[in-house]
Design a protein around this motif. Structure first.
Motif, PDB file in Angstrom:
ATOM      1  N   ARG A 118       0.832  -1.207   0.000  1.00 14.46           N
ATOM      2  CA  ARG A 118       0.000   0.000   0.000  1.00 14.46           C
ATOM      3  C   ARG A 118       0.870   1.262   0.000  1.00 14.46           C
ATOM      4  O   ARG A 118       0.606   2.218  -0.744  1.00 14.46           O
ATOM      5  CB  ARG A 118      -0.930  -0.004   1.217  1.00 14.46           C
ATOM      6  N   ARG A 159       3.363  14.977 -13.137  1.00 14.91           N
ATOM      7  CA  ARG A 159       2.396  15.456 -14.132  1.00 14.91           C
ATOM      8  C   ARG A 159       2.093  16.944 -13.979  1.00 14.91           C
ATOM      9  O   ARG A 159       1.883  17.633 -14.971  1.00 14.91           O
ATOM     10  CB  ARG A 159       1.087  14.660 -14.010  1.00 14.91           C
ATOM     11  N   SER A 181       3.756  10.173  -9.462  1.00 14.54           N
ATOM     12  CA  SER A 181       3.138  10.385 -10.773  1.00 14.54           C
ATOM     13  C   SER A 181       2.398  11.718 -10.809  1.00 14.54           C
ATOM     14  O   SER A 181       2.508  12.488 -11.769  1.00 14.54           O
ATOM     15  CB  SER A 181       2.179   9.234 -11.064  1.00 14.54           C
ATOM     16  N   HIS A 182       1.676  12.028  -9.762  1.00 15.67           N
ATOM     17  CA  HIS A 182       0.941  13.302  -9.686  1.00 15.67           C
ATOM     18  C   HIS A 182       1.904  14.484  -9.683  1.00 15.67           C
ATOM     19  O   HIS A 182       1.694  15.484 -10.390  1.00 15.67           O
ATOM     20  CB  HIS A 182       0.065  13.323  -8.433  1.00 15.67           C
ATOM     21  N   THR A 221       2.344   1.735  -3.484  1.00 18.17           N
ATOM     22  CA  THR A 221       1.318   2.218  -4.415  1.00 18.17           C
ATOM     23  C   THR A 221       1.047   3.703  -4.192  1.00 18.17           C
ATOM     24  O   THR A 221       0.958   4.479  -5.160  1.00 18.17           O
ATOM     25  CB  THR A 221       0.022   1.404  -4.249  1.00 18.17           C
ATOM     26  N   GLU A 222       0.930   4.114  -2.933  1.00 19.57           N
ATOM     27  CA  GLU A 222       0.703   5.529  -2.630  1.00 19.57           C
ATOM     28  C   GLU A 222       1.883   6.386  -3.079  1.00 19.57           C
ATOM     29  O   GLU A 222       1.699   7.482  -3.612  1.00 19.57           O
ATOM     30  CB  GLU A 222       0.446   5.718  -1.131  1.00 19.57           C
ATOM     31  N   ILE A 228       4.034   5.757  -5.548  1.00 19.22           N
ATOM     32  CA  ILE A 228       4.021   5.845  -7.014  1.00 19.22           C
ATOM     33  C   ILE A 228       2.909   6.779  -7.485  1.00 19.22           C
ATOM     34  O   ILE A 228       3.111   7.586  -8.406  1.00 19.22           O
ATOM     35  CB  ILE A 228       3.888   4.440  -7.640  1.00 19.22           C
ATOM     36  N   ASP A 229       1.739   6.713  -6.859  1.00 23.57           N
ATOM     37  CA  ASP A 229       0.642   7.620  -7.216  1.00 23.57           C
ATOM     38  C   ASP A 229       1.028   9.074  -6.967  1.00 23.57           C
ATOM     39  O   ASP A 229       0.782   9.952  -7.808  1.00 23.57           O
ATOM     40  CB  ASP A 229      -0.630   7.274  -6.434  1.00 23.57           C
ATOM     41  N   ASN A 230       1.641   9.343  -5.804  1.00 21.27           N
ATOM     42  CA  ASN A 230       2.063  10.714  -5.483  1.00 21.27           C
ATOM     43  C   ASN A 230       3.163  11.190  -6.425  1.00 21.27           C
ATOM     44  O   ASN A 230       3.150  12.342  -6.889  1.00 21.27           O
ATOM     45  CB  ASN A 230       2.549  10.810  -4.033  1.00 21.27           C
TER      46      ASN A 230
END
Length: 170
Positions: free
Chosen positions: A148, A162, A158-159, A151-152, A154-156
């Motif tokens: 978890r 971007r 990526s954000h 995943t968090e 990588i999401d952060n």
């Protein structure tokens, strides 16, 4: 050759019944000691394993369980023996895994003990030669927590990447 074999073995038909009974009783005691020693050795091995190990009968009742299984399920030593799988796990997924293993030979599943905040446990079941199955329990709570976090992250990441790229492309 037949004569030598006949001389080597005493004729049981002519032996004293009391002597034969004493000899059979002694052999029975020896075998009982061997069985008890092997049972103790298997129990010691089971308790040395970090994974929970549970033997389940064909009627889905627990025949035996090691110390790790009792710890994972929050039960005192010996408290699982005789209970049904549903009583022990309080989760229909555990019963489904056992039934699938009994039907197909093996099955795997994952449950959360004691609700959504409880430990995550992977159940692996394999049919045994005695008509039941062996159930192996592994605590994967820490692994799921680390997954978890990854995943968090990588999401952060990526954000964060971007946002500046969107500004530059405008």
């Amino acid at each position: 050759v037949r004569v030598a074999a006949a001389e080597a073995e005493p004729d049981v038909r002519n032996a004293d019944p009391a002597f034969t009974l004493v000899r059979l009783r002694a052999r029975s005691d020896e075998l009982a000691d061997v069985i008890a020693a092997e049972r103790d050795e298997r129990s010691a091995l089971g308790d040395a394993i970090a994974s929970g190990v549970i033997a389940v009968n064909a009627d889905r009742h627990i025949r035996e369980a090691n110390a790790a299984a009792h710890d994972l399920l929050g039960r005192s030593p010996g408290a699982l023996v005789g209970r049904s799988v549903m009583e022990a796990f309080l989760d229909p997924e555990a019963e489904r895994v056992v039934q699938s293993a009994l039907d197909a030979g093996s099955a795997t599943g994952e449950i959360r003990l004691a609700g959504a905040d409880g430990p995550a446990v992977v159940l692996r079941a394999r049919r045994s030669g005695r008509g039941g199955c062996w159930l192996i329990l592994d605590d994967v709570t820490e692994l799921r927590r680390l997954q978890r976090i990854r995943t968090e992250f990588i999401d952060n990441l990526s954000h964060e990447l971007r946002t500046p790229l969107t500004t530059v492309s405008l």
